[in-house]
Design a protein around this motif. Structure first.
Motif, PDB file in Angstrom:
ATOM      1  N   PRO A   1     -65.921   5.901  43.798  1.00 32.38           N
ATOM      2  CA  PRO A   1     -65.845   4.427  43.596  1.00 32.38           C
ATOM      3  C   PRO A   1     -66.674   4.154  42.475  1.00 32.38           C
ATOM      4  O   PRO A   1     -67.387   4.794  41.797  1.00 32.38           O
ATOM      5  N   ALA A   2     -66.252   2.804  42.041  1.00 34.78           N
ATOM      6  CA  ALA A   2     -67.069   2.182  40.787  1.00 34.78           C
ATOM      7  C   ALA A   2     -68.798   2.328  41.107  1.00 34.78           C
ATOM      8  O   ALA A   2     -69.282   2.473  40.050  1.00 34.78           O
ATOM      9  N   ALA A   3     -69.037   2.002  41.986  1.00 40.00           N
ATOM     10  CA  ALA A   3     -70.393   2.116  42.508  1.00 40.00           C
ATOM     11  C   ALA A   3     -70.717   2.968  43.684  1.00 40.00           C
ATOM     12  O   ALA A   3     -69.889   3.291  44.688  1.00 40.00           O
ATOM     13  N   GLY A   4     -71.675   4.032  43.478  1.00 44.61           N
ATOM     14  CA  GLY A   4     -72.040   4.780  44.619  1.00 44.61           C
ATOM     15  C   GLY A   4     -71.421   6.134  44.206  1.00 44.61           C
ATOM     16  O   GLY A   4     -70.885   6.421  43.026  1.00 44.61           O
ATOM     17  N   ALA A   5     -71.894   6.974  45.146  1.00 48.07           N
ATOM     18  CA  ALA A   5     -71.455   8.548  44.757  1.00 48.07           C
ATOM     19  C   ALA A   5     -69.761   8.798  45.350  1.00 48.07           C
ATOM     20  O   ALA A   5     -69.404   8.350  46.220  1.00 48.07           O
ATOM     21  N   ALA A   6     -69.569   9.845  44.671  1.00 50.22           N
ATOM     22  CA  ALA A   6     -68.041  10.352  45.174  1.00 50.22           C
ATOM     23  C   ALA A   6     -68.328  10.962  46.394  1.00 50.22           C
ATOM     24  O   ALA A   6     -69.240  11.569  46.802  1.00 50.22           O
ATOM     25  N   TYR A   7     -67.122  11.005  47.240  1.00 45.73           N
ATOM     26  CA  TYR A   7     -67.379  11.874  48.419  1.00 45.73           C
ATOM     27  C   TYR A   7     -65.576  12.246  48.729  1.00 45.73           C
ATOM     28  O   TYR A   7     -64.684  11.718  47.919  1.00 45.73           O
ATOM     29  N   SER A   8     -65.474  13.020  49.882  1.00 38.13           N
ATOM     30  CA  SER A   8     -64.324  13.564  50.037  1.00 38.13           C
ATOM     31  C   SER A   8     -63.672  12.818  51.300  1.00 38.13           C
ATOM     32  O   SER A   8     -64.605  12.207  52.169  1.00 38.13           O
ATOM     33  N   TRP A   9     -62.408  12.624  51.296  1.00 34.52           N
ATOM     34  CA  TRP A   9     -61.769  12.412  52.653  1.00 34.52           C
ATOM     35  C   TRP A   9     -60.548  13.450  52.947  1.00 34.52           C
ATOM     36  O   TRP A   9     -60.166  14.171  52.155  1.00 34.52           O
ATOM     37  N   PHE A  10     -60.131  13.720  54.168  1.00 34.81           N
ATOM     38  CA  PHE A  10     -59.347  14.778  54.554  1.00 34.81           C
ATOM     39  C   PHE A  10     -58.161  14.289  55.298  1.00 34.81           C
ATOM     40  O   PHE A  10     -58.077  14.286  56.432  1.00 34.81           O
ATOM     41  N   PRO A  11     -57.033  13.589  54.471  1.00 31.84           N
ATOM     42  CA  PRO A  11     -55.746  13.038  55.306  1.00 31.84           C
ATOM     43  C   PRO A  11     -55.101  14.173  55.746  1.00 31.84           C
ATOM     44  O   PRO A  11     -54.772  15.339  55.480  1.00 31.84           O
ATOM     45  N   ARG A  12     -54.389  13.828  56.999  1.00 30.45           N
ATOM     46  CA  ARG A  12     -53.072  14.529  57.389  1.00 30.45           C
ATOM     47  C   ARG A  12     -52.266  13.686  57.922  1.00 30.45           C
ATOM     48  O   ARG A  12     -52.458  12.431  58.249  1.00 30.45           O
ATOM     49  N   GLN A  13     -50.962  14.087  58.099  1.00 34.41           N
ATOM     50  CA  GLN A  13     -49.657  13.492  58.453  1.00 34.41           C
ATOM     51  C   GLN A  13     -49.194  14.015  59.749  1.00 34.41           C
ATOM     52  O   GLN A  13     -49.409  15.379  59.823  1.00 34.41           O
ATOM     53  N   CYS A  14     -48.402  13.664  60.493  1.00 33.75           N
ATOM     54  CA  CYS A  14     -47.751  14.005  61.565  1.00 33.75           C
ATOM     55  C   CYS A  14     -46.828  15.205  61.167  1.00 33.75           C
ATOM     56  O   CYS A  14     -46.017  15.092  60.016  1.00 33.75           O
ATOM     57  N   SER A  15     -46.531  16.134  62.124  1.00 33.56           N
ATOM     58  CA  SER A  15     -45.730  17.301  61.696  1.00 33.56           C
ATOM     59  C   SER A  15     -44.055  16.824  61.759  1.00 33.56           C
ATOM     60  O   SER A  15     -43.316  17.425  61.015  1.00 33.56           O
ATOM     61  N   ASP A  16     -43.853  15.828  62.756  1.00 31.59           N
ATOM     62  CA  ASP A  16     -42.608  15.459  62.800  1.00 31.59           C
ATOM     63  C   ASP A  16     -42.438  14.267  62.283  1.00 31.59           C
ATOM     64  O   ASP A  16     -42.577  13.069  62.432  1.00 31.59           O
ATOM     65  N   ALA A  17     -41.862  14.268  60.855  1.00 30.03           N
ATOM     66  CA  ALA A  17     -41.617  13.213  60.021  1.00 30.03           C
ATOM     67  C   ALA A  17     -40.727  12.003  60.354  1.00 30.03           C
ATOM     68  O   ALA A  17     -40.972  10.735  60.326  1.00 30.03           O
ATOM     69  N   ALA A  18     -39.770  12.353  61.104  1.00 32.35           N
ATOM     70  CA  ALA A  18     -38.668  11.373  61.736  1.00 32.35           C
ATOM     71  C   ALA A  18     -39.496  10.339  62.808  1.00 32.35           C
ATOM     72  O   ALA A  18     -39.351   9.318  62.772  1.00 32.35           O
ATOM     73  N   ALA A  19     -40.235  11.236  63.889  1.00 32.94           N
ATOM     74  CA  ALA A  19     -41.060  10.360  64.809  1.00 32.94           C
ATOM     75  C   ALA A  19     -42.328   9.618  64.174  1.00 32.94           C
ATOM     76  O   ALA A  19     -42.388   8.525  64.541  1.00 32.94           O
ATOM     77  N   CYS A  20     -42.635  10.143  63.027  1.00 31.20           N
ATOM     78  CA  CYS A  20     -43.690   9.426  62.358  1.00 31.20           C
ATOM     79  C   CYS A  20     -43.132   7.965  61.724  1.00 31.20           C
ATOM     80  O   CYS A  20     -43.648   7.037  61.734  1.00 31.20           O
ATOM     81  N   GLN A  21     -41.845   8.189  61.220  1.00 30.24           N
ATOM     82  CA  GLN A  21     -41.238   6.999  60.486  1.00 30.24           C
ATOM     83  C   GLN A  21     -41.025   5.906  61.588  1.00 30.24           C
ATOM     84  O   GLN A  21     -41.148   4.827  61.225  1.00 30.24           O
ATOM     85  N   ALA A  22     -40.805   6.575  62.668  1.00 28.87           N
ATOM     86  CA  ALA A  22     -40.167   5.437  63.727  1.00 28.87           C
ATOM     87  C   ALA A  22     -41.620   4.775  64.184  1.00 28.87           C
ATOM     88  O   ALA A  22     -41.422   3.547  64.542  1.00 28.87           O
ATOM     89  N   ARG A  23     -42.639   5.498  64.434  1.00 26.08           N
ATOM     90  CA  ARG A  23     -43.927   4.653  64.762  1.00 26.08           C
ATOM     91  C   ARG A  23     -44.408   3.895  63.647  1.00 26.08           C
ATOM     92  O   ARG A  23     -44.973   2.821  63.884  1.00 26.08           O
ATOM     93  N   GLU A  24     -44.245   4.211  62.568  1.00 30.64           N
ATOM     94  CA  GLU A  24     -44.688   3.431  61.374  1.00 30.64           C
ATOM     95  C   GLU A  24     -44.003   2.355  61.124  1.00 30.64           C
ATOM     96  O   GLU A  24     -44.758   1.216  60.910  1.00 30.64           O
ATOM     97  N   GLY A  25     -42.586   2.283  61.635  1.00 30.84           N
ATOM     98  CA  GLY A  25     -41.799   0.843  61.301  1.00 30.84           C
ATOM     99  C   GLY A  25     -42.013   0.209  62.629  1.00 30.84           C
ATOM    100  O   GLY A  25     -41.433  -1.123  62.586  1.00 30.84           O
TER     101      GLY A  25
END
Length: 69
Positions: free
Chosen positions: A44-68
């Protein structure tokens, strides 16, 4: 794995940032569920750097349906 650009961390809730929920559809991801998108670093512009740990659904079709929904 995804070929999509990850969403901005500021648009995600804590569960999505920590890999507890899918970054796309917000579905809860239990232990050993979903695809790990790797550790991401934020400087970030101000403050310390940090990590984040994203994951996604294994079933892309079901994920897209839920996202929509």
């Amino acid at each position: 794995m995804t070929t999509r650009s990850l969403p901005s961390i500021t648009s995600l809730n804590e569960a999505q940032q920590r890999g507890w929920a899918c970054v796309w559809c917000r579905a809860p991801l239990g232990i050993d569920l979903g695809d790990d998108l790797g550790e991401q670093r934020v400087r970030p512009a101000a403050g310390a750097a940090y990590s984040w740990f994203p994951r996604q659904c294994s079933d892309a079709a079901a994920c897209q349906a839920r996202e929509g929904a």
